[in-house]
Design a protein around this motif. Sequence first.
Motif, PDB file in Angstrom:
ATOM      1  N   UNK A 167     -32.666 -51.700   6.405  1.00 11.81           N
ATOM      2  CA  UNK A 167     -33.643 -51.609   7.489  1.00 11.81           C
ATOM      3  C   UNK A 167     -34.552 -50.404   7.289  1.00 11.81           C
ATOM      4  N   UNK A 168     -33.963 -49.287   6.878  1.00  9.37           N
ATOM      5  CA  UNK A 168     -34.743 -48.076   6.655  1.00  9.37           C
ATOM      6  C   UNK A 168     -35.713 -48.259   5.489  1.00  9.37           C
ATOM      7  N   UNK A 169     -35.231 -48.817   4.362  1.00  9.80           N
ATOM      8  CA  UNK A 169     -36.077 -48.953   3.184  1.00  9.80           C
ATOM      9  C   UNK A 169     -37.197 -49.963   3.400  1.00  9.80           C
ATOM     10  N   UNK A 170     -36.914 -50.998   4.184  1.00 10.59           N
ATOM     11  CA  UNK A 170     -37.927 -52.050   4.384  1.00 10.59           C
ATOM     12  C   UNK A 170     -39.134 -51.537   5.163  1.00 10.59           C
ATOM     13  N   UNK A 171     -38.986 -50.386   5.816  1.00 12.17           N
ATOM     14  CA  UNK A 171     -40.116 -49.821   6.554  1.00 12.17           C
ATOM     15  C   UNK A 171     -41.111 -49.093   5.647  1.00 12.17           C
ATOM     16  N   UNK A 172     -40.710 -48.851   4.390  1.00 12.72           N
ATOM     17  CA  UNK A 172     -41.595 -48.151   3.458  1.00 12.72           C
ATOM     18  C   UNK A 172     -42.610 -49.142   2.889  1.00 12.72           C
ATOM     19  N   UNK A 173     -43.866 -48.753   2.884  1.00 15.19           N
ATOM     20  CA  UNK A 173     -44.937 -49.686   2.500  1.00 15.19           C
ATOM     21  C   UNK A 173     -44.863 -50.149   1.053  1.00 15.19           C
ATOM     22  N   UNK A 174     -44.204 -49.375   0.180  1.00 12.44           N
ATOM     23  CA  UNK A 174     -44.161 -49.744  -1.246  1.00 12.44           C
ATOM     24  C   UNK A 174     -42.856 -50.433  -1.638  1.00 12.44           C
ATOM     25  N   UNK A 175     -41.988 -50.682  -0.671  1.00  6.65           N
ATOM     26  CA  UNK A 175     -40.683 -51.285  -0.948  1.00  6.65           C
ATOM     27  C   UNK A 175     -40.600 -52.652  -0.284  1.00  6.65           C
ATOM     28  N   UNK A 176     -40.142 -53.639  -1.050  1.00  7.29           N
ATOM     29  CA  UNK A 176     -39.916 -54.984  -0.515  1.00  7.29           C
ATOM     30  C   UNK A 176     -38.445 -55.342  -0.660  1.00  7.29           C
ATOM     31  N   UNK A 177     -37.870 -55.801   0.411  1.00  5.13           N
ATOM     32  CA  UNK A 177     -36.480 -56.248   0.410  1.00  5.13           C
ATOM     33  C   UNK A 177     -36.416 -57.650  -0.188  1.00  5.13           C
ATOM     34  N   UNK A 178     -35.581 -57.829  -1.200  1.00  5.45           N
ATOM     35  CA  UNK A 178     -35.488 -59.134  -1.862  1.00  5.45           C
ATOM     36  C   UNK A 178     -34.726 -60.125  -0.993  1.00  5.45           C
ATOM     37  N   UNK A 179     -33.572 -59.683  -0.478  1.00  2.00           N
ATOM     38  CA  UNK A 179     -32.764 -60.514   0.413  1.00  2.00           C
ATOM     39  C   UNK A 179     -32.186 -59.626   1.506  1.00  2.00           C
ATOM     40  N   UNK A 180     -32.030 -60.141   2.716  1.00  2.00           N
ATOM     41  CA  UNK A 180     -31.283 -59.373   3.714  1.00  2.00           C
ATOM     42  C   UNK A 180     -29.831 -59.234   3.241  1.00  2.00           C
ATOM     43  N   UNK A 181     -29.286 -58.031   3.202  1.00  2.00           N
ATOM     44  CA  UNK A 181     -27.929 -57.872   2.684  1.00  2.00           C
ATOM     45  C   UNK A 181     -26.891 -58.467   3.626  1.00  2.00           C
TER      46      UNK A 181
END
Length: 344
Positions: free
Chosen positions: A270-284
């Motif tokens: 949740x924290x990393x997905x808020x960064x504009x340059x990071x995309x979450x591949x799958x919800x863990x």
Amino acid sequence: MLFTSDNWAGVHPDILDAMVAANGGNAPAYGNDPSTEAARAALSDSFEREVEVAFVTTGSAANGLALACMMPPWGAVMAHEHAHVHIDECGAPEFYTGGAKVLTVPGQGGKLTPAALRDALSVYSPPQYHRVRPAALSLTQGTEWGSVYQPDEIGALAEVARAFGLKVHMDGARFAGAVASGAGTPAELTWKAGVDVLCLGGTKNGCMAAEAVICFDKALAEQLPWRQKRAGLSWSKHRFLSVQWSAYLKDGLWLDLAGHANDAAARLAEMMSRHEAIDLILPPQINEVFVTMPDGLAEKLREQGAQFYDWIQPNDAHDRKARRFVTSYVTADADIAALEEALR
């Protein structure tokens, strides 16, 4: 900011205490001790039926022994193209089976589908001696991409496997995480859904060296002691393996530890997905978070002390830029906060 592998975590104090207590006095060797019988009983209770078990020290040994009991040397294992038994065991399944092949099947998010499995098996049906003969389906729970098979998904795959005469093996290195995710009980995620053998991992979740080959099919279990001894995997001081399992399972410790790791991964994602340059591949769904990020950002994070792995898999759909972050039962809020500060 350690997010490399749950293998890096130490041994949980309760498990270490159990090993220290087992060091007092003498006990029969090679699994003929009361501690081993108690561990088998604890596993039978956890899986809601009597099970046959072989305790070993590594996941590769567990998978290799299990698969060797399921096929001849001219057999084959059907597995996801990113499965650990295919990518990360240095040919151990082929070694233990005496030469059987691992045949791979593609699938999104680390999962196989019944349709893809059926298509792959149709190439080898009817059997002909020019080709290997598929004998086992291997499923990874949770998967190499942090997803979890639900009981109905396992059942559907097992149904296809049965139609082609295959047994079902489950690589459960992170099985505790799958159970802790709420997908189902240990029984619902294994034998009730059609799994014949589970390789249950404890090492990634607080144990020292504890892996168990759990046979729900007693006919397969008959070979285990001989194959285990022949492979040099029979421990003489066996009680030090067994007591880990009793402590691990006692009062649901294994699920508490896995649940903590899962929760930490969810907060991290949740924290990393808020960064504009990071995309979450799958919800863990378990304790692994997979993201994409630019090389420059990854380098800057490492310069600030973050430790994680690049995640390169054959034919992946992420342009070979996936990064893996793994949490464990010792991951603290401070670890996640430190990574958030580094990203900031």
